[in-house]
Scaffold this motif. Sequence first.
Motif, mmCIF file in Angstrom:
data_model
loop_
_atom_site.group_PDB
_atom_site.id
_atom_site.type_symbol
_atom_site.label_atom_id
_atom_site.label_comp_id
_atom_site.label_asym_id
_atom_site.label_seq_id
_atom_site.Cartn_x
_atom_site.Cartn_y
_atom_site.Cartn_z
ATOM 1 N N SER A 1 0.848 -1.523 -0.030
ATOM 2 C CA SER A 1 -0.055 0.006 0.017
ATOM 3 C C SER A 1 0.840 1.305 -0.157
ATOM 4 N N ALA A 2 2.002 1.246 0.728
ATOM 5 C CA ALA A 2 2.964 2.294 0.921
ATOM 6 C C ALA A 2 3.562 2.646 -0.210
ATOM 7 N N ALA A 3 3.906 1.596 -1.210
ATOM 8 C CA ALA A 3 4.604 1.329 -2.367
ATOM 9 C C ALA A 3 3.808 2.117 -3.411
ATOM 10 N N LEU A 4 2.770 1.592 -3.457
ATOM 11 C CA LEU A 4 1.449 2.078 -4.464
ATOM 12 C C LEU A 4 1.333 3.605 -4.345
ATOM 13 N N ALA A 5 1.074 4.135 -2.973
ATOM 14 C CA ALA A 5 0.852 5.556 -2.853
ATOM 15 C C ALA A 5 1.957 6.266 -3.279
ATOM 16 N N GLN A 6 3.187 5.781 -3.114
ATOM 17 C CA GLN A 6 4.271 6.677 -3.599
ATOM 18 C C GLN A 6 4.440 6.481 -5.165
ATOM 19 N N LEU A 7 4.071 5.621 -5.980
ATOM 20 C CA LEU A 7 4.175 5.348 -7.282
ATOM 21 C C LEU A 7 3.302 6.467 -7.746
ATOM 22 N N GLY A 8 1.775 6.605 -7.126
ATOM 23 C CA GLY A 8 0.759 7.324 -7.425
ATOM 24 C C GLY A 8 1.321 8.912 -7.369
ATOM 25 N N LYS A 9 2.194 9.248 -6.307
ATOM 26 C CA LYS A 9 2.737 10.505 -6.052
ATOM 27 C C LYS A 9 3.589 10.804 -7.150
ATOM 28 N N ALA A 10 4.443 9.780 -7.549
ATOM 29 C CA ALA A 10 5.255 10.181 -8.630
ATOM 30 C C ALA A 10 4.787 10.051 -10.215
ATOM 31 N N GLY A 11 3.387 9.877 -10.235
ATOM 32 C CA GLY A 11 2.929 10.145 -11.385
ATOM 33 C C GLY A 11 2.543 8.678 -12.004
ATOM 34 N N ALA A 12 2.558 7.630 -11.477
ATOM 35 C CA ALA A 12 2.260 6.274 -12.260
ATOM 36 C C ALA A 12 0.688 6.320 -12.702
ATOM 37 N N ARG A 13 0.536 5.802 -13.825
ATOM 38 C CA ARG A 13 -0.959 5.853 -14.260
ATOM 39 C C ARG A 13 -1.764 4.262 -13.913
ATOM 40 N N ARG A 14 -1.016 3.335 -14.290
ATOM 41 C CA ARG A 14 -1.680 2.093 -14.053
ATOM 42 C C ARG A 14 -0.583 0.954 -13.755
ATOM 43 N N VAL A 15 -0.845 0.216 -12.534
ATOM 44 C CA VAL A 15 0.202 -0.516 -12.039
ATOM 45 C C VAL A 15 -0.417 -1.938 -11.843
ATOM 46 N N VAL A 16 0.453 -3.101 -12.175
ATOM 47 C CA VAL A 16 -0.161 -4.314 -11.995
ATOM 48 C C VAL A 16 1.101 -5.110 -11.095
ATOM 49 N N VAL A 17 0.583 -5.497 -9.856
ATOM 50 C CA VAL A 17 1.552 -6.426 -8.991
ATOM 51 C C VAL A 17 1.363 -7.455 -9.008
ATOM 52 N N LYS A 18 2.258 -8.452 -9.445
ATOM 53 C CA LYS A 18 1.922 -9.847 -9.555
ATOM 54 C C LYS A 18 2.638 -10.271 -7.622
#
Length: 334
Positions: free
Chosen positions: A207-224
């Motif tokens: 959750s913390a990692a996805l929040a950081q990616l969001g702040k950095a500008g990520a659009r769509r992320v898929v985590v295996k």
Amino acid sequence: MKFYIIGDVTVDHLYHLERLPEPGEEVTPQQASMKPGGAGGTMSVTLARLGHAVTLAARVGDDPFAEYALSRVRESGVSEAAIQRDAALITSTITVMQTRDGERAMISDGAANRQLDPAGFKKKDVEAADALIINAYALTEGPQREYSLAAIEAARGAKTPVPVFIDLGTGAVNKAGTSLLNDVVGADYLMLNQHELQALTGTSSISAALAQLGKAGARRVVVKVGKMGSITWTPEDTELVDAYRPAGKVVDSTGAGDTFTAVFAHAILAGAGIGGAARAANAAGALAATGFGAQERPITHEDLSAIVPELAAAAPAPAPAPAKTTRSRKTPAS
């Protein structure tokens, strides 16, 4: 659809063991094999088998291993127009040691792949594609990194922007760490596993990692997330997509993540939403693991449409049956 793929082609030496050896210990494998592999090769073969036009950008040595590494690429009809030959370095090889319980150790040599020469890059080839797929190993070092960055720039600058799919790898993230973030965060779709996600962001939870990616500008992320399946993330929504349990026995996970990425991109371009694409990709990765070697188990339209029915429309229409000819009978003379 047309795909342009940048990634490694390798010869994989696979050893299936009861346990990984201790330093200085010699063990006998339960099974040993040599197979064509590499992220670029496996993604290319998977997409070509699904009927797409695929161009693979990679570099191999001028040696017998090159022919073997590219054997499935050729059989599948992948274009070799962007394959380069290196007179000095050998074709990349990977040694994989894997146990029944999923423990794995690898010896990987980037060799010729890392020297993919950006002077050979043709901007028009990416601009003409429907999607660009890059494995993150191609972004870690050497001329291959310059080639990949030029391709990303071409995709973004095309008259009709070409969607960019980037798939990370544990070795790439371990090598580049958080410095890789700036190169990959702008991808239209970013795919990675839990370890790679946390190493990329320097965080201790998904959750913390996805929040950081969001702040950095990520659009769509898929985590295996392995046996749990995968997690899809957008700024608006997060979903756990359940894993697929194949009927066949899982025997080798080599290349399963690369197959996942290829089928995810296939499903997105076929019109599936991110959740449906992840379901198809989960199934493809699991099915790929039922064969020994990264490119052994073909993924078919029938496989995917059984999991995501809307993908049935993406299957190529069957060839029309040949017209029946009627032979005229001669009338006996009276």
